[in-house]
Design a protein around this motif. Structure first.
Motif, PDB file in Angstrom:
ATOM      1  N   ALA A  28       0.831  -1.204   0.000  1.00  0.00           N
ATOM      2  CA  ALA A  28       0.000   0.000   0.000  1.00  0.00           C
ATOM      3  C   ALA A  28       0.863   1.251   0.000  1.00  0.00           C
ATOM      4  CB  ALA A  28      -0.927  -0.002   1.214  1.00  0.00           C
ATOM      5  N   ILE A  29       1.959   1.231   0.741  1.00  0.00           N
ATOM      6  CA  ILE A  29       2.847   2.393   0.784  1.00  0.00           C
ATOM      7  C   ILE A  29       3.480   2.632  -0.582  1.00  0.00           C
ATOM      8  CG2 ILE A  29       4.995   3.268   1.765  1.00  0.00           C
ATOM      9  CD1 ILE A  29       4.225   1.886   4.374  1.00  0.00           C
ATOM     10  N   VAL A  30       3.956   1.559  -1.212  1.00  0.00           N
ATOM     11  CA  VAL A  30       4.572   1.696  -2.541  1.00  0.00           C
ATOM     12  C   VAL A  30       3.543   2.221  -3.548  1.00  0.00           C
ATOM     13  CG1 VAL A  30       5.625   0.431  -4.442  1.00  0.00           C
ATOM     14  CG2 VAL A  30       6.303  -0.078  -2.091  1.00  0.00           C
ATOM     15  N   GLY A  31       2.345   1.638  -3.530  1.00  0.00           N
ATOM     16  CA  GLY A  31       1.302   2.102  -4.438  1.00  0.00           C
ATOM     17  C   GLY A  31       0.919   3.541  -4.178  1.00  0.00           C
ATOM     18  N   GLY A  32       0.858   3.945  -2.905  1.00  0.00           N
ATOM     19  CA  GLY A  32       0.511   5.320  -2.575  1.00  0.00           C
ATOM     20  C   GLY A  32       1.543   6.313  -3.068  1.00  0.00           C
ATOM     21  N   VAL A  33       2.818   5.973  -2.910  1.00  0.00           N
ATOM     22  CA  VAL A  33       3.881   6.860  -3.382  1.00  0.00           C
ATOM     23  C   VAL A  33       3.792   7.035  -4.901  1.00  0.00           C
ATOM     24  CG1 VAL A  33       6.381   7.093  -3.652  1.00  0.00           C
ATOM     25  CG2 VAL A  33       5.426   6.388  -1.447  1.00  0.00           C
ATOM     26  N   LEU A  34       3.556   5.946  -5.613  1.00  0.00           N
ATOM     27  CA  LEU A  34       3.440   6.025  -7.070  1.00  0.00           C
ATOM     28  C   LEU A  34       2.235   6.861  -7.491  1.00  0.00           C
ATOM     29  CD1 LEU A  34       4.339   2.353  -8.087  1.00  0.00           C
ATOM     30  CD2 LEU A  34       5.772   4.400  -8.301  1.00  0.00           C
ATOM     31  N   LEU A  35       1.095   6.647  -6.822  1.00  0.00           N
ATOM     32  CA  LEU A  35      -0.102   7.423  -7.162  1.00  0.00           C
ATOM     33  C   LEU A  35       0.092   8.912  -6.873  1.00  0.00           C
ATOM     34  CD1 LEU A  35      -2.989   5.100  -5.904  1.00  0.00           C
ATOM     35  CD2 LEU A  35      -2.520   5.773  -8.269  1.00  0.00           C
ATOM     36  N   LEU A  36       0.730   9.227  -5.763  1.00  0.00           N
ATOM     37  CA  LEU A  36       0.975  10.634  -5.450  1.00  0.00           C
ATOM     38  C   LEU A  36       1.931  11.262  -6.454  1.00  0.00           C
ATOM     39  CD1 LEU A  36       1.276  10.494  -1.553  1.00  0.00           C
ATOM     40  CD2 LEU A  36      -0.600  11.463  -2.899  1.00  0.00           C
ATOM     41  N   ALA A  37       2.930  10.487  -6.892  1.00  0.00           N
ATOM     42  CA  ALA A  37       3.866  11.012  -7.886  1.00  0.00           C
ATOM     43  C   ALA A  37       3.150  11.302  -9.199  1.00  0.00           C
ATOM     44  CB  ALA A  37       5.011  10.016  -8.100  1.00  0.00           C
ATOM     45  N   VAL A  38       2.301  10.387  -9.642  1.00  0.00           N
ATOM     46  CA  VAL A  38       1.560  10.592 -10.891  1.00  0.00           C
ATOM     47  C   VAL A  38       0.598  11.773 -10.753  1.00  0.00           C
ATOM     48  CG1 VAL A  38      -0.141   9.570 -12.442  1.00  0.00           C
ATOM     49  CG2 VAL A  38       1.775   8.187 -11.621  1.00  0.00           C
ATOM     50  N   THR A  39      -0.104  11.827  -9.612  1.00  0.00           N
ATOM     51  CA  THR A  39      -1.041  12.939  -9.394  1.00  0.00           C
ATOM     52  C   THR A  39      -0.324  14.275  -9.391  1.00  0.00           C
ATOM     53  OG1 THR A  39      -2.474  11.481  -8.072  1.00  0.00           O
ATOM     54  CG2 THR A  39      -2.777  13.855  -7.816  1.00  0.00           C
ATOM     55  N   GLY A  40       0.820  14.340  -8.715  1.00  0.00           N
ATOM     56  CA  GLY A  40       1.576  15.582  -8.675  1.00  0.00           C
ATOM     57  C   GLY A  40       2.088  15.991 -10.042  1.00  0.00           C
ATOM     58  N   TRP A  41       2.570  15.007 -10.802  1.00  0.00           N
ATOM     59  CA  TRP A  41       3.086  15.308 -12.144  1.00  0.00           C
ATOM     60  C   TRP A  41       1.985  15.869 -13.047  1.00  0.00           C
ATOM     61  CZ3 TRP A  41       2.797  11.633 -16.616  1.00  0.00           C
ATOM     62  CH2 TRP A  41       3.440  12.160 -17.749  1.00  0.00           C
ATOM     63  N   ILE A  42       0.831  15.175 -13.060  1.00  0.00           N
ATOM     64  CA  ILE A  42      -0.272  15.636 -13.920  1.00  0.00           C
ATOM     65  C   ILE A  42      -0.823  16.972 -13.433  1.00  0.00           C
ATOM     66  CG2 ILE A  42      -2.607  15.093 -14.705  1.00  0.00           C
ATOM     67  CD1 ILE A  42      -1.857  12.138 -14.611  1.00  0.00           C
ATOM     68  N   GLY A  43      -0.989  17.101 -12.100  1.00  0.00           N
ATOM     69  CA  GLY A  43      -1.561  18.327 -11.561  1.00  0.00           C
ATOM     70  C   GLY A  43      -0.683  19.539 -11.788  1.00  0.00           C
ATOM     71  N   ILE A  44       0.613  19.401 -11.526  1.00  0.00           N
ATOM     72  CA  ILE A  44       1.524  20.531 -11.717  1.00  0.00           C
ATOM     73  C   ILE A  44       1.613  20.916 -13.196  1.00  0.00           C
ATOM     74  CG2 ILE A  44       3.943  21.247 -11.548  1.00  0.00           C
ATOM     75  CD1 ILE A  44       4.100  19.578  -8.990  1.00  0.00           C
ATOM     76  N   ASP A  45       1.610  19.913 -14.076  1.00  0.00           N
ATOM     77  CA  ASP A  45       1.633  20.205 -15.509  1.00  0.00           C
ATOM     78  C   ASP A  45       0.387  20.977 -15.922  1.00  0.00           C
ATOM     79  OD1 ASP A  45       2.792  19.659 -18.278  1.00  0.00           O
ATOM     80  OD2 ASP A  45       0.783  18.790 -18.472  1.00  0.00           O
ATOM     81  N   ALA A  46      -0.777  20.599 -15.350  1.00  0.00           N
ATOM     82  CA  ALA A  46      -2.018  21.312 -15.684  1.00  0.00           C
ATOM     83  C   ALA A  46      -1.998  22.730 -15.148  1.00  0.00           C
ATOM     84  CB  ALA A  46      -3.217  20.546 -15.120  1.00  0.00           C
ATOM     85  N   VAL A  47      -1.427  22.925 -13.957  1.00  0.00           N
ATOM     86  CA  VAL A  47      -1.355  24.271 -13.386  1.00  0.00           C
ATOM     87  C   VAL A  47      -0.434  25.165 -14.211  1.00  0.00           C
ATOM     88  CG1 VAL A  47      -0.566  25.593 -11.388  1.00  0.00           C
ATOM     89  CG2 VAL A  47      -1.923  23.516 -11.053  1.00  0.00           C
ATOM     90  N   VAL A  48       0.693  24.614 -14.647  1.00  0.00           N
ATOM     91  CA  VAL A  48       1.680  25.420 -15.377  1.00  0.00           C
ATOM     92  C   VAL A  48       1.233  25.673 -16.813  1.00  0.00           C
ATOM     93  CG1 VAL A  48       4.056  25.446 -16.245  1.00  0.00           C
ATOM     94  CG2 VAL A  48       3.579  24.656 -13.912  1.00  0.00           C
ATOM     95  N   SER A  49       0.706  24.623 -17.471  1.00  0.00           N
ATOM     96  CA  SER A  49       0.415  24.729 -18.906  1.00  0.00           C
ATOM     97  C   SER A  49      -1.051  25.019 -19.206  1.00  0.00           C
ATOM     98  CB  SER A  49       0.812  23.420 -19.608  1.00  0.00           C
ATOM     99  OG  SER A  49       2.157  23.086 -19.332  1.00  0.00           O
ATOM    100  N   GLY A  50      -1.934  24.877 -18.224  1.00  0.00           N
ATOM    101  CA  GLY A  50      -3.360  25.025 -18.490  1.00  0.00           C
ATOM    102  C   GLY A  50      -3.766  26.463 -18.727  1.00  0.00           C
ATOM    103  N   GLU A  51      -4.949  26.620 -19.314  1.00  0.00           N
ATOM    104  CA  GLU A  51      -5.481  27.945 -19.601  1.00  0.00           C
ATOM    105  C   GLU A  51      -6.876  28.066 -19.001  1.00  0.00           C
ATOM    106  OE1 GLU A  51      -5.469  28.384 -23.795  1.00  0.00           O
ATOM    107  OE2 GLU A  51      -3.270  28.434 -23.985  1.00  0.00           O
TER     108      GLU A  51
END
Length: 234
Positions: A28-51
């Motif tokens: 569960a810890i490994v899966g959580g770290v991976l999910l948070l990494a993916v969420t952060g990557w997608i979210g930050i990209d949307a914040v920076v590049s989104g309109e």
């Protein structure tokens, strides 16, 4: 040279404090770290590049998703001490003195039952049916190997005993180390052992307390409200 004062107290070594046993789910810890990494990557990209409202919607979704992912993966833990069991589940923390626990049950989930009839799931100790089947297969193989080894030893002992006129075997065969158990089942066995040993202890009495994890619920609710407002506003 001065002699030590006979009246002065002799310092005693401090007794080591007993620490709680901590049980958590590594997958569960490994899966959580991976999910948070993916969420952060997608979210930050949307914040920076989104309109338009996309950056705000991304922030709101991250505020909703991140606490929930952490709650169900990184947060769950079970702390077993000398006097009480502390269960940290996704949205609650339950403290159960050993004297108030009626039993620890394992079926499709691992649960602790109190004397008042309340039931709490141990999220940090999930049941794995696959691990149970794997342990059962290993147990069957170990039992078969032990029976074969015992048969060979008895045959060897009978032959030697016949030559020596003794008519008996020489050994009792290999001694089993006990049944093969899945990891979470072994954890539950340890918790049951602690409960049995400490159930009647005076220091292990008290009341069951339940506290809501507002540090998880608050941000998740705020994120959900922001997402709903942004979608309604359009």
């Amino acid at each position: 040279m001065t002699s030590p004062d006979p009246q002065s107290p002799v310092p005693q070594p401090s007794e080591p404090e007993s620490r709680d046993r901590v049980y958590r789910s590594a997958p569960a810890i490994v899966g959580g770290v991976l999910l948070l990494a993916v969420t952060g990557w997608i979210g930050i990209d949307a914040v920076v590049s989104g309109e338009g409202r996309t950056p705000w919607l991304a922030l709101a979704l991250m505020l909703l998703v991140v606490p929930l992912v952490a709650a169900f993966t990184l947060r769950p833990a079970v702390y077993a001490g000398e006097d009480r069991l502390r269960v940290r589940n996704p949205f609650r923390v339950i403290v159960l003195p050993w004297g108030r626990i009626a039993s620890l049950k394992s079926a499709y989930t691992n649960e602790v039952l109190t004397e008042s009839g309340a039931k709490y799931q141990l999220w940090a100790v999930p049941v794995s049916l696959r691990a149970r089947k794997k342990a059962a297969r290993r147990e069957m193989r170990a039992s078969a190997q032990a029976r074969r080894a015992m048969g060979r030893d008895e045959g060897r002992g009978s032959a030697l005993g016949t030559r020596a006129g003794l008519g008996g075997g020489l050994g009792a065969g290999p001694v089993s180390d006990g049944p093969v158990r899945a990891e979470t089942d072994r954890i539950m066995d340890e918790l049951r052992g602690l409960h049995e040993a400490r159930h009647e202890a005076e220091s292990a009495q008290g009341e069951v307390t339940v506290r809501w994890a507002y540090e998880v619920v608050g941000p998740a609710v705020a994120g959900a409200v922001l997402v709903a407002v942004l979608l309604l506003v359009g």
